[in-house]
Design a protein around this motif. Structure first.
Motif, mmCIF file in Angstrom:
data_model
loop_
_atom_site.group_PDB
_atom_site.id
_atom_site.type_symbol
_atom_site.label_atom_id
_atom_site.label_comp_id
_atom_site.label_asym_id
_atom_site.label_seq_id
_atom_site.Cartn_x
_atom_site.Cartn_y
_atom_site.Cartn_z
ATOM 1 N N ARG A 76 0.625 -0.961 0.223
ATOM 2 C CA ARG A 76 -0.192 -0.330 0.057
ATOM 3 C C ARG A 76 1.009 1.647 0.144
ATOM 4 O O ARG A 76 0.913 2.131 -0.882
ATOM 5 N N GLU A 77 1.518 1.899 0.953
ATOM 6 C CA GLU A 77 2.871 2.518 1.200
ATOM 7 C C GLU A 77 3.644 2.994 -0.207
ATOM 8 O O GLU A 77 3.297 3.816 -0.928
ATOM 9 N N PRO A 78 4.457 1.618 -0.573
ATOM 10 C CA PRO A 78 5.138 1.859 -1.798
ATOM 11 C C PRO A 78 4.346 2.220 -3.261
ATOM 12 O O PRO A 78 5.144 2.987 -4.241
ATOM 13 N N VAL A 79 3.075 1.645 -2.960
ATOM 14 C CA VAL A 79 2.548 1.873 -4.297
ATOM 15 C C VAL A 79 2.251 3.404 -4.071
ATOM 16 O O VAL A 79 2.196 4.542 -4.996
ATOM 17 N N ALA A 80 2.051 3.938 -2.599
ATOM 18 C CA ALA A 80 0.861 5.144 -3.104
ATOM 19 C C ALA A 80 2.454 5.385 -2.789
ATOM 20 O O ALA A 80 1.733 7.773 -3.727
ATOM 21 N N VAL A 131 6.380 18.777 2.188
ATOM 22 C CA VAL A 131 5.663 17.538 3.137
ATOM 23 C C VAL A 131 4.878 18.307 2.895
ATOM 24 O O VAL A 131 4.125 16.775 2.977
ATOM 25 N N ARG A 132 3.712 19.236 3.769
ATOM 26 C CA ARG A 132 2.717 19.473 4.034
ATOM 27 C C ARG A 132 1.575 18.335 2.937
ATOM 28 O O ARG A 132 0.775 18.807 2.160
ATOM 29 N N GLU A 136 -0.454 15.425 2.032
ATOM 30 C CA GLU A 136 -2.180 15.906 1.751
ATOM 31 C C GLU A 136 -2.774 14.292 0.930
ATOM 32 O O GLU A 136 -3.663 13.946 0.513
ATOM 33 N N GLU A 137 -1.790 14.013 0.296
ATOM 34 C CA GLU A 137 -2.064 12.953 -0.889
ATOM 35 C C GLU A 137 -1.512 11.010 -0.605
ATOM 36 O O GLU A 137 -2.728 10.527 -0.420
ATOM 37 N N LEU A 138 -0.347 11.655 0.855
ATOM 38 C CA LEU A 138 -0.337 10.147 0.940
ATOM 39 C C LEU A 138 -0.993 9.918 2.435
ATOM 40 O O LEU A 138 -0.906 8.640 3.291
ATOM 41 N N GLY A 139 -0.981 11.244 3.300
ATOM 42 C CA GLY A 139 -1.868 10.837 4.135
ATOM 43 C C GLY A 139 -0.606 11.679 5.501
ATOM 44 O O GLY A 139 0.564 11.586 5.282
#
Length: 174
Positions: A76-80, A131-132, A136-139
């Motif tokens: 999930r995280e690597p794909v995001a 970073v902000r 917003e895109e990743l959580g």
């Protein structure tokens, strides 16, 4: 980025999109390789998920199937992150994307390489906003900091002859 100055359009935007897609493919391949190292190969039997039981032949919504697959494999995280890297030009704006490339993400840190020291300084100055926007895109809390590197090579040298050794005051006499 909100308020980003519009940059060149047309060919530059297409190149940025193609570069982003290639980067997303690379990150997905890296995530698959990492999962294989952990022993989570795609042909492994699925773990039983909690929730309503479904027969193996019953249809399932495609989005739900993909979400379950990503969660089961730990992707999930690597794909995001790969998706964000693939849309870098949309997230930071076309002008900044033309001069910077995200290289990696590990332990909450994104490594960004700039093509000049001026752009490296610009990204460092705008790091909080980047970073902000990434969070917003990743959580929230996914990206904690940005490490910016300038160009790895100096300007090309002209001429074929070089003097080796250290320069010092003796070079100006004689």
């Amino acid at each position: 980025m909100p308020g980003a100055v519009p940059g060149p359009t047309g060919g530059a935007a297409k190149n940025a999109a193609a570069r982003g897609a290639a980067l997303a493919r690379e990150k997905l391949a890296q995530a698959k390789a990492d999962a294989a190292k952990r022993g989570q190969l795609p042909r492994e039997p699925r773990k039983k998920a909690a929730g309503p039981r479904r027969e193996s032949g019953d249809p399932q919504l495609f989005g739900r199937a993909i979400t379950d697959l990503l969660a089961d494999r730990g992707w999930r995280e690597p794909v995001a992150v790969g998706g964000v890297f693939g849309r870098w030009h949309e997230i930071v704006g076309p002008e900044m994307a033309a001069h910077t490339t995200p290289q990696s993400f590990a332990d909450g840190e994104v490594l960004v390489v700039a093509d000049s020291t001026a752009w490296a300084s610009q990204v460092r100055w705008l790091a909080g906003q980047v970073v902000r926007r990434l969070n917003e895109e990743l959580g929230d809390g996914t990206v904690q900091r940005i490490n910016v590197q300038g160009p790895q090579n100096g300007p090309p040298r002209s001429g074929g002859l070089r003097v080796t050794g250290s320069r010092g005051p003796g070079d100006t006499y004689g």
